[in-house]
Design an enzyme around this catalytic site. Structure first.
Site, PDB file in Angstrom:
ATOM      1  N   HIS A  44       5.954  24.027   3.082  1.00 21.86           N
ATOM      2  CA  HIS A  44       4.718  23.290   3.210  1.00 21.86           C
ATOM      3  C   HIS A  44       3.560  24.252   2.961  1.00 21.86           C
ATOM      4  O   HIS A  44       3.675  25.453   3.180  1.00 21.86           O
ATOM      5  CB  HIS A  44       4.603  22.596   4.572  1.00 21.86           C
ATOM      6  N   ASP A  66       9.575  15.398   0.845  1.00 21.60           N
ATOM      7  CA  ASP A  66       8.162  15.590   1.085  1.00 21.60           C
ATOM      8  C   ASP A  66       7.574  14.388   1.804  1.00 21.60           C
ATOM      9  O   ASP A  66       7.158  13.420   1.195  1.00 21.60           O
ATOM     10  CB  ASP A  66       7.491  15.775  -0.287  1.00 21.60           C
TER      11      ASP A  66
END
Length: 134
Positions: free
Chosen positions: A40, A12
């Site tokens: 995402h 991430d």
């Protein structure tokens, strides 16, 4: 002008947010590598879109997106994501393309992925999406 967003680490790191920001000025948004284990979330006003395979540029109606070379695509996950987008008013027909260099995840790959991870002395914690079978 061509712009490439490349991650410097696994995980991430905000690539999706940067791609979404830059997509407004692009004609083509191409994702390379990875599969449905990634993802995402894009928030537009009150609307939230969780994307796993399709690049966030698809949210712009005049953009074309390509699932490119090195991607590992589970057709069931792809069709579910396309259906979610279409149900929410995002037209994808004629705007989402798949490279002939992308890979397909067959249902058996998911089972192999889970079995191999379970058999390890120290499981790596695969997501069970069929891309951790190597």
């Amino acid at each position: 002008m061509k712009v490439v967003v490349i991650g410097a680490q696994w995980g991430d790191e905000g690539k999706g947010k940067i791609v979404d920001y830059l997509a407004n000025e692009a004609q083509l948004i191409v994702r390379f590598a990875g599969g449905a284990n990634a993802g995402h979330t894009i928030v537009i006003g009150e609307d939230e879109y969780a994307l796993h395979l399709i690049p966030s540029g698809v949210l712009y109606p005049d953009k074309t997106v390509i699932l490119g070379a090195g991607m590992v695509i589970d057709p069931r996950a792809l069709f579910a994501e396309l259906a979610m987008l279409n149900e929410r008013g995002i037209e994808t027909t004629g705007r989402v393309f798949i490279s002939d260099r992308a890979h397909i995840v067959f249902p058996r790959y998911i089972q192999i992925d889970l079995e191999r991870d379970a058999a390890r002395k120290k499981p790596i914690g695969t997501t069970g999406r069929g891309i951790g079978i190597s």
